[in-house]
Write an enzyme that holds these catalytic residues in place. Sequence first.
Site, PDB file in Angstrom:
ATOM      1  CE1 TYR A 209      -3.969   1.539  -4.284  1.00  0.00           C
ATOM      2  CE2 TYR A 209      -3.520   0.591  -2.135  1.00  0.00           C
ATOM      3  CZ  TYR A 209      -4.019   0.466  -3.405  1.00  0.00           C
ATOM      4  OH  TYR A 209      -4.560  -0.708  -3.811  1.00  0.00           O
TER       5      TYR A 209
ATOM      6  CB  CYS B 202      16.105  -7.140  -5.359  1.00  0.00           C
ATOM      7  SG  CYS B 202      16.911  -8.378  -4.370  1.00  0.00           S
ATOM      8  CD  GLU B 203      10.758  -2.980  -6.843  1.00  0.00           C
ATOM      9  OE1 GLU B 203      10.674  -4.015  -7.529  1.00  0.00           O
ATOM     10  OE2 GLU B 203      10.059  -1.965  -7.026  1.00  0.00           O
TER      11      GLU B 203
ATOM     12  NE  ARG C  78      -4.034   0.025   1.643  1.00  0.00           N
ATOM     13  CZ  ARG C  78      -4.026   1.251   2.103  1.00  0.00           C
ATOM     14  NH1 ARG C  78      -3.202   1.594   3.079  1.00  0.00           N
ATOM     15  NH2 ARG C  78      -4.844   2.163   1.617  1.00  0.00           N
TER      16      ARG C  78
HETATM   17  N1  LLP Z   1     -17.732  -2.810  -2.339  1.00  0.00           N
HETATM   18  C1  LLP Z   1     -17.162  -2.679  -3.542  1.00  0.00           C
HETATM   19  C2  LLP Z   1     -17.976  -2.834  -4.745  1.00  0.00           C
HETATM   20  C3  LLP Z   1     -15.787  -2.404  -3.656  1.00  0.00           C
HETATM   21  O1  LLP Z   1     -15.239  -2.275  -4.851  1.00  0.00           O
HETATM   22  C4  LLP Z   1     -15.004  -2.283  -2.480  1.00  0.00           C
HETATM   23  C5  LLP Z   1     -13.570  -2.014  -2.550  1.00  0.00           C
HETATM   24  C6  LLP Z   1     -15.653  -2.432  -1.235  1.00  0.00           C
HETATM   25  C7  LLP Z   1     -17.013  -2.692  -1.206  1.00  0.00           C
HETATM   26  C8  LLP Z   1     -14.934  -2.320   0.074  1.00  0.00           C
HETATM   27  O2  LLP Z   1     -14.417  -1.054   0.283  1.00  0.00           O
HETATM   28  P1  LLP Z   1     -13.711  -0.690   1.684  1.00  0.00           P
HETATM   29  O3  LLP Z   1     -14.782  -0.623   2.722  1.00  0.00           O
HETATM   30  O4  LLP Z   1     -12.711  -1.764   2.002  1.00  0.00           O
HETATM   31  O5  LLP Z   1     -13.057   0.615   1.439  1.00  0.00           O
HETATM   32  N2  LLP Z   1      -6.527  -2.051  -2.340  1.00  0.00           N
HETATM   33  C9  LLP Z   1      -7.037  -0.753  -1.994  1.00  0.00           C
HETATM   34  C10 LLP Z   1      -8.550  -0.755  -1.833  1.00  0.00           C
HETATM   35  C11 LLP Z   1      -9.304  -1.196  -3.048  1.00  0.00           C
HETATM   36  C12 LLP Z   1     -10.792  -1.280  -2.771  1.00  0.00           C
HETATM   37  C13 LLP Z   1     -11.543  -1.845  -3.885  1.00  0.00           C
HETATM   38  N3  LLP Z   1     -12.939  -1.989  -3.658  1.00  0.00           N
HETATM   39  C14 LLP Z   1      -6.346  -0.262  -0.724  1.00  0.00           C
HETATM   40  O6  LLP Z   1      -5.502  -0.974  -0.193  1.00  0.00           O
HETATM   41  O7  LLP Z   1      -6.605   0.832  -0.262  1.00  0.00           O
END
Ligand code: LLP
Length: 419
Positions: free
Chosen positions: A320, A347-348, A316
Site C-alpha cells: 500500500y 531476495c528482491e 504493508r
Molecule cells: N469489518 C470489515 C467487514 C472489514 O472488511 C474490515 C477490514 C474491518 C472491519 C476492520 O477494519 P479496520 O478497523 O482494521 O480498518 N490489510 C489492510 C487492511 C485490510 C482491511 C480489510 N477489512 C492493511 O494492512 O491496511
Amino acid sequence: MGLLPDTAAVLPDGSLSIGGCSVVELAAQYGTPVFVYDEAHLRARCREAVEAFGPGRAVYATKAFLCGAMARLAHEEGMMLDVASGGELYVALRAGVPADALAFHGNNKSVAELRMAITEGVRHIIVDSFDELDRLEALHAQGLPVPKVLARITPGVHAHTHEFIATGQDDSKFGFNLGNGDAHRAVDRMRRSPAVHLVGVHCHIGSNVFEASNFAKAAEVMASFAGPLDLPELVLGGGLGVAYVEGEEAPSITQWGNVLLDACQALGVRSAVSVEPGRSIVAAAAVTVYEVGTVKHIPGLRTYVSVDGGMSDNPRPVLYGSGYEAFLPRDVGAARPCRARLVGKHCESGDVLIFDAALPADVRVGDLLATPVTGAYGHSMASNYNKLTRPPVVFVSDGAHRPVVRRETYEDLVRCDLG
Ligand code: LLP
C-alpha cells in the site's frame, strides 16, 4: 514518541521501555525480529471502544491481529469479535471465545465454513452474495438450524483511502450494491427465505479512513436504506485510520464514536448501532524490533540499511505504500538527521520497510531498530517468503513479559511437506 504504545517510557540511560520492560533486554531474550505488544494499550483501546459504542456494540475485527491471547483479551474486555474465515473462527473458538460473541464475514464463504459457523452457533453471519444465500438454503434443506444474518450492503460511498482497502464503492467484490437494486432484492429474498433470520444490515466503507465525514456519509446512506426495514441491528464496519508517521493525526475511537452515533441519532436511526474496529485497537499497541545486519552507502545515490525481517513480517509498505518510522531502542530520543532506505533480507529489491527513513547518524551493524505502529496487519499478514521463520509475539505489562506466539522453527517450515 507520539507513535509509541501507551506505556512506552525512556529509561535513565535513554533507552526504550514498554510495559515496564526494557526493549533492548526483550530483544536479547527473544531474538529479533520480534513483535512487542503493550497489553495495557490493547486493553485500553478495547475498553474505549466498548465505552464509546456500548456493551455488545464494539466488535473486534480479528483480521488485524489474531492469536489465542488476543482473542481472549478482546473478549475479556467486553468486545464481540468478527472473523472472516473458517481459520479465524477456529482460532477464536479455540481461545475460548463463545460462538455467540462471534460474527462471521467473507465474500466467498465455503459450504464447509457456513456449516461450521451455523453448527457452532455464531451470533451473526454477514451474508455477502446471492450465491451464499443459495448455499445457506441448501444447508437449511439438510436440516441445519436457521442462523441470524445481516445483509452486507455496498453503499456506494467512496472512502479516501488506498484503492486496495476501499470497500464501500459500487465497483467492489463485497456485498449487495445499493445503487443497482441488489441490496433491496437481497433483503426481500432474505425476509422470505426460511433458511435465514434477517436481523440487520451491515456496511464497511474501507480501512484506514481518517475523515470522520466519510463515516457520517455512510451512516446517512445506510440509515435511509435501513429505516423502512425496521430491523434491530445496523453495523457500520471498521475502518478508523491510525497515525503511522510523525505529523499524522487520526480521530480517536471516542471521537469516531461521537461522530457516528451523533449522525445516527440525527438521522433517527432506531436500530442498535455496532462497529468493527480492527486497526485502531491494535496498530499502535506494538512495535517490531529488528537488528541491523548491513549498512551500504552508495555515494551520491543512497544508503541502504538492512534488517533481519522485511516484507514477510510487514508487507504493508510494499502493498500500500504505507509509511513507518524507525527508532533506536538504545537511544529513543536520538536526532534522526540521516536519510536511508530501510530494507529487509528478502531476495528482491521491492523488499522495503521504509522508503525514505529518517535515522540517527550513528546507526551501525548490530544496532536494534524499532518500527512503531506495527500491531495491525503485520503479524496477521506475515508470510514465510524465502522460508524466513515468522517472528514471535511478546505481550508486556507491568514489568512482566510473556511470549504469546513463539518464533517459528525450521521444523515448522517443513511441517506440511509430504515428499
Ligand atoms: N469489518 C470489515 C467487514 C472489514 O472488511 C474490515 C477490514 C474491518 C472491519 C476492520 O477494519 P479496520 O478497523 O482494521 O480498518 N490489510 C489492510 C487492511 C485490510 C482491511 C480489510 N477489512 C492493511 O494492512 O491496511
